[in-house]
Write a protein that holds these residues in place. Structure first.
Motif, PDB file in Angstrom:
ATOM      1  N   TRP A  92      62.840  12.525  11.438  1.00 47.67           N
ATOM      2  CA  TRP A  92      62.306  13.599  11.014  1.00 47.67           C
ATOM      3  C   TRP A  92      61.754  14.354  12.542  1.00 47.67           C
ATOM      4  O   TRP A  92      61.065  15.293  12.487  1.00 47.67           O
ATOM      5  CB  TRP A  92      60.848  13.445  10.384  1.00 47.67           C
TER       6      TRP A  92
ATOM      7  N   ALA B 234      57.181  16.160   7.285  1.00 48.90           N
ATOM      8  CA  ALA B 234      56.990  15.315   8.719  1.00 48.90           C
ATOM      9  C   ALA B 234      57.627  16.089   9.834  1.00 48.90           C
ATOM     10  O   ALA B 234      57.113  16.226  11.062  1.00 48.90           O
ATOM     11  CB  ALA B 234      57.704  13.867   8.580  1.00 48.90           C
TER      12      ALA B 234
ATOM     13  N   ASP C  69      55.829  17.512  13.372  1.00 50.18           N
ATOM     14  CA  ASP C  69      56.291  17.395  14.642  1.00 50.18           C
ATOM     15  C   ASP C  69      56.451  18.477  15.445  1.00 50.18           C
ATOM     16  O   ASP C  69      56.094  18.731  16.489  1.00 50.18           O
ATOM     17  CB  ASP C  69      57.651  16.666  14.598  1.00 50.18           C
TER      18      ASP C  69
ATOM     19  N   GLY D 150      54.383  11.120  11.295  1.00 53.40           N
ATOM     20  CA  GLY D 150      55.631  11.501  10.553  1.00 53.40           C
ATOM     21  C   GLY D 150      56.116  10.599   9.604  1.00 53.40           C
ATOM     22  O   GLY D 150      56.649  11.134   8.469  1.00 53.40           O
ATOM     23  N   TRP D 151      56.119   9.523   9.829  1.00 56.72           N
ATOM     24  CA  TRP D 151      56.410   8.288   8.810  1.00 56.72           C
ATOM     25  C   TRP D 151      55.458   8.118   7.617  1.00 56.72           C
ATOM     26  O   TRP D 151      56.030   8.317   6.539  1.00 56.72           O
ATOM     27  CB  TRP D 151      56.714   6.960   9.590  1.00 56.72           C
TER      28      TRP D 151
ATOM     29  N   ALA E  18      53.704  10.670   6.551  1.00 54.98           N
ATOM     30  CA  ALA E  18      53.889  11.960   5.867  1.00 54.98           C
ATOM     31  C   ALA E  18      55.108  11.541   5.050  1.00 54.98           C
ATOM     32  O   ALA E  18      55.167  12.068   3.589  1.00 54.98           O
ATOM     33  CB  ALA E  18      54.057  13.125   6.633  1.00 54.98           C
ATOM     34  N   THR E  19      56.136  11.017   5.270  1.00 59.79           N
ATOM     35  CA  THR E  19      57.408  10.688   4.424  1.00 59.79           C
ATOM     36  C   THR E  19      56.865   9.908   3.321  1.00 59.79           C
ATOM     37  O   THR E  19      57.289   9.970   2.143  1.00 59.79           O
ATOM     38  CB  THR E  19      58.356  10.211   5.080  1.00 59.79           C
TER      39      THR E  19
ATOM     40  N   SER F 140      47.285   6.044  13.476  1.00 61.94           N
ATOM     41  CA  SER F 140      48.671   5.333  13.430  1.00 61.94           C
ATOM     42  C   SER F 140      48.185   4.036  13.461  1.00 61.94           C
ATOM     43  O   SER F 140      47.241   3.680  13.779  1.00 61.94           O
ATOM     44  CB  SER F 140      49.504   5.708  14.845  1.00 61.94           C
TER      45      SER F 140
END
Length: 262
Positions: free
Chosen positions: A9, A45, A49, A180-181, A183-184, A211
Motif C-alpha cells: 500500500w 491505506a 500513506d 496502513g495494514w 486500514a486494510t 501501531s
C-alpha cells in the motif's frame, strides 16, 4: 503462494506536488482471476500513506467513499489537498483516479496535540488466543499472490444471530501493524457475517489509535443493522496484548444472493 516483500500500500511521488502513485501489484487485489480489483482497504491505506507524506503528519482518522470499480487498474493516482485545520491538526482531502476516472474520495484529519496523556477506555474481550482458534475459511480465488494469500485468519467468536464476529488476523510477511495494514484489515468488514459475504462497500471510516509490532490483530466486529439492502456496523481492533489499535465502521451493499460459504 507468493508473499509480498514490501508493504503493497506504499505510494511513490507523482508528477505534481501532493500527487502520489500506487503501482498496483497482485497483493493489493482481490476478485476472480482475469478481473482483479484493488481491495478497498488497500486504497484507503494508500490514501493514508499519501496524505501522511503530503502533510508530514500522522493520521488521526479517514473516511473513504468507493465511487467506481478498479478492475485491471495498473496504478492509482492519489491527489492530496489540505482544506482546513489549525496549528496541531490539519483537515485534508484526497481523490483517487484510474486513467483520469474518479474511483475514491477521502476526507481525513492528521496531526496531534502535544503533550497529551493517553487514556484508553475500550478493552479487549476475553477470548481465546489465535493459537487456540480454528482457521477461518477464506474464498481464495484470484491471481497467485493476491491479497488473501497474504493473510491468515482464525475465528475467536462467531454469533451471526447477534451480528458479532471476532477474528484474529495477521499478515504473512511480518509487516508492522501500522495504520496502513490496520486500514486494510478493517475492510474485511463484510466478511464478518454470512448475510454480507459477497457484498460491496459504499464507504469506510478508520480511526487510528496506535501501531503495534508484527503479530496477530483481533478484530471484533458488530453488525448494527441490515436495512434497505445495506449493512451497517463497526469494529475495534486490538493487538495480542489487548492494546487498542484502531476503530472502524462501514456501510456496504448486501449481495442479492448471499454466499453459502466464505
Amino acid at each position: 503462494m507468493t508473499l509480498a516483500k514490501f508493504p503493497f500500500w506504499r505510494v511513490v511521488p507523482g508528477n505534481r506536488a501532493s500527487e502520489y502513485i500506487l503501482p498496483v501489484m497482485p497483493p493489493a487485489t482481490v476478485g476472480p482471476e482475469g478481473a482483479p480489483h484493488v481491495m478497498g482497504g488497500v486504497a484507503l491505506a494508500a490514501a493514508i500513506d499519501a496524505m501522511e507524506l503530503a502533510s508530514e503528519l500522522p493520521i488521526l482518522w479517514a473516511n473513504i467513499q468507493f465511487l467506481s470499480p478498479t478492475q485491471h487498474a495498473e496504478e492509482l493516482t492519489i491527489r492530496c489537498e489540505q482544506c482546513g485545520g489549525g496549528q496541531s491538526v490539519g483537515q485534508w482531502m484526497a481523490d483517487i483516479q484510474v486513467n483520469g476516472r474518479p474511483t475514491h474520495r477521502i476526507n481525513a484529519a492528521l496531526g496531534a496535540r502535544e503533550p497529551s496523556e493517553q487514556t484508553v477506555f475500550a478493552s479487549m474481550p476475553d477470548l481465546p488466543g489465535p493459537e487456540d482458534c480454528p482457521p477461518k475459511p477464506i474464498e481464495r480465488f484470484g491471481a497467485p499472490g493476491s491479497l488473501y494469500d497474504q493473510v491468515e485468519m482464525r475465528i475467536a467468536r462467531s454469533d451471526p444471530d447477534r451480528g458479532v464476529e471476532a477474528v484474529w488476523t495477521r499478515n504473512t510477511s511480518d509487516f508492522a501493524n501500522d495504520a496502513g495494514w490496520l486500514a486494510t484489515v478493517s475492510d474485511f468488514f463484510l466478511g464478518a457475517h454470512p448475510g454480507s459475504w459477497g457484498g460491496s462497500s459504499l464507504d469506510a471510516t478508520f480511526r487510528f489509535i496506535q501501531s503495534a509490532p508484527p503479530g496477530w490483530v483481533l478484530s471484533v466486529t458488530e453488525m448494527a443493522a441490515f436495512d434497505r439492502g445495506v449493512a451497517h456496523g463497526s469494529a475495534r481492533h486490538f493487538a495480542e496484548d489487548g492494546t487498542l489499535l484502531a476503530i472502524s465502521s462501514q456501510t456496504g451493499v448486501l449481495p442479492r444472493v448471499p454466499r453459502e460459504a466464505m
